[in-house]
Scaffold this active site. Sequence first.
Site, mmCIF file in Angstrom:
data_model
loop_
_atom_site.group_PDB
_atom_site.id
_atom_site.type_symbol
_atom_site.label_atom_id
_atom_site.label_comp_id
_atom_site.label_asym_id
_atom_site.label_seq_id
_atom_site.Cartn_x
_atom_site.Cartn_y
_atom_site.Cartn_z
ATOM 1 N N TYR A 1 0.829 -1.205 0.000
ATOM 2 C CA TYR A 1 0.000 0.000 0.000
ATOM 3 C C TYR A 1 0.861 1.252 0.000
ATOM 4 C CZ TYR A 1 0.941 0.959 4.953
ATOM 5 O OH TYR A 1 1.555 1.274 6.142
ATOM 6 N N ARG B 1 7.960 3.827 -5.029
ATOM 7 C CA ARG B 1 8.084 2.896 -3.890
ATOM 8 C C ARG B 1 7.052 1.772 -3.997
ATOM 9 N NH1 ARG B 1 7.803 5.310 2.046
ATOM 10 N NH2 ARG B 1 5.609 5.508 1.487
ATOM 11 N N LYS C 1 6.626 -1.921 1.851
ATOM 12 C CA LYS C 1 5.443 -1.326 2.500
ATOM 13 C C LYS C 1 4.263 -2.288 2.348
ATOM 14 C CE LYS C 1 3.275 3.214 3.059
ATOM 15 N NZ LYS C 1 3.333 3.295 4.510
ATOM 16 N N GLU D 1 12.464 2.866 13.959
ATOM 17 C CA GLU D 1 11.561 3.912 13.460
ATOM 18 C C GLU D 1 10.316 3.870 14.325
ATOM 19 O OE1 GLU D 1 10.170 3.045 9.454
ATOM 20 O OE2 GLU D 1 10.180 0.893 9.850
ATOM 21 N N LEU E 1 11.356 1.469 6.867
ATOM 22 C CA LEU E 1 10.758 1.887 5.603
ATOM 23 C C LEU E 1 11.508 3.110 5.066
ATOM 24 C CD1 LEU E 1 8.161 1.275 3.816
ATOM 25 C CD2 LEU E 1 7.307 3.394 4.796
HETATM 26 N N1 PLP Z 1 7.854 4.085 8.751
HETATM 27 C C1 PLP Z 1 6.734 3.334 8.722
HETATM 28 C C2 PLP Z 1 6.739 1.999 9.397
HETATM 29 C C3 PLP Z 1 5.579 3.796 8.070
HETATM 30 O O1 PLP Z 1 4.484 3.028 8.026
HETATM 31 C C4 PLP Z 1 5.609 5.071 7.464
HETATM 32 C C5 PLP Z 1 4.436 5.601 6.771
HETATM 33 O O2 PLP Z 1 3.390 5.046 6.758
HETATM 34 C C6 PLP Z 1 6.786 5.831 7.535
HETATM 35 C C7 PLP Z 1 7.897 5.301 8.172
HETATM 36 C C8 PLP Z 1 6.866 7.180 6.882
HETATM 37 O O3 PLP Z 1 6.915 7.027 5.488
HETATM 38 P P1 PLP Z 1 6.421 8.155 4.495
HETATM 39 O O4 PLP Z 1 7.168 9.395 4.838
HETATM 40 O O5 PLP Z 1 6.776 7.642 3.154
HETATM 41 O O6 PLP Z 1 4.949 8.318 4.712
#
Ligand code: PLP
Length: 278
Positions: free
Chosen positions: A31, A50, A141, A174, A198
Amino acid sequence: MKVYLDGKLVDHDKATVSIFDRGFLFSDSVYEVIQVCNNKLFLFNEHIERLHRSLKELNIPIPAVDFLQICRNLLKDQEIVYGGIYIQVTRGRQENRSHFWYGQNIKPFVVAFVQASPPNLYKNLKVITYPDLRWQRCDIKSNSLLANVLAREEAAVRASDEALLINESGFINEGSSTNVYMIKQNKVITPPLRENILPGVTRKFCLETLISMGITCEESTLTKQELLTADEIWLSSSTKDVLPVEELDGSKINFNRDKSLWLKLHENFQKRKIDFLI
Ligand code: PLP
């Protein structure tokens, strides 16, 4: 409200998904959440890149759809000032439930919808730490989010906004849905991109913005102890942009908004954002 379901825009209360879809049975799906700002898409191409990568890593065929047109059609039906578009691609429907799909002709299934949410770009966050119980490919993701969900639920129960995920060696990877940064003596440190985090689209944009401001950025491991001595801690995601943390596991972080590097980043980030909306 209309949603996109496998080629059509349909009323959300008429949108149904097969119980034999592998996304439902196995979380066999990926997703994206793309930020919408003034009814425009922020960093659209980066999100779709991505998404393609996640699909490739899981050997799910890239669906032959125009994601930009899908998003535009959704935003025509439902104009929003701020929020996101959620896109999910599952491996598809397989009549006989089995773990493997080899040799079967399964077509990927795409759903997408708009979610309005008020901008909350000035909030100070309270965070907790929580064990990182996830699998070893968090760079994909995927919708297998149970460990993220449990961590975020614990944060909610403890009246906090996010859970930082700590691995067995004591390193913070994270947040449950955010990337993390520590600021110490005007230097920004964030964990390196490996298979345990991620590659956040906002993380990349944030680091590029900081570099354009002449701020030193370093990719390095972070521990809770280090974070407790930080000048500032930030979290970033497509729904939050970058927000500062004011409390970690009940300990105050001495965050002074007016004197913070966060405020400078925020101003530059919002200015630069205009050029990345389509
Ligand atoms: N880390 C995780 C586990 C996430 O699920 C997300 C976003 O959903 C992020 C980091 C931040 O990613 P992004 O800046 O691409 O939204």
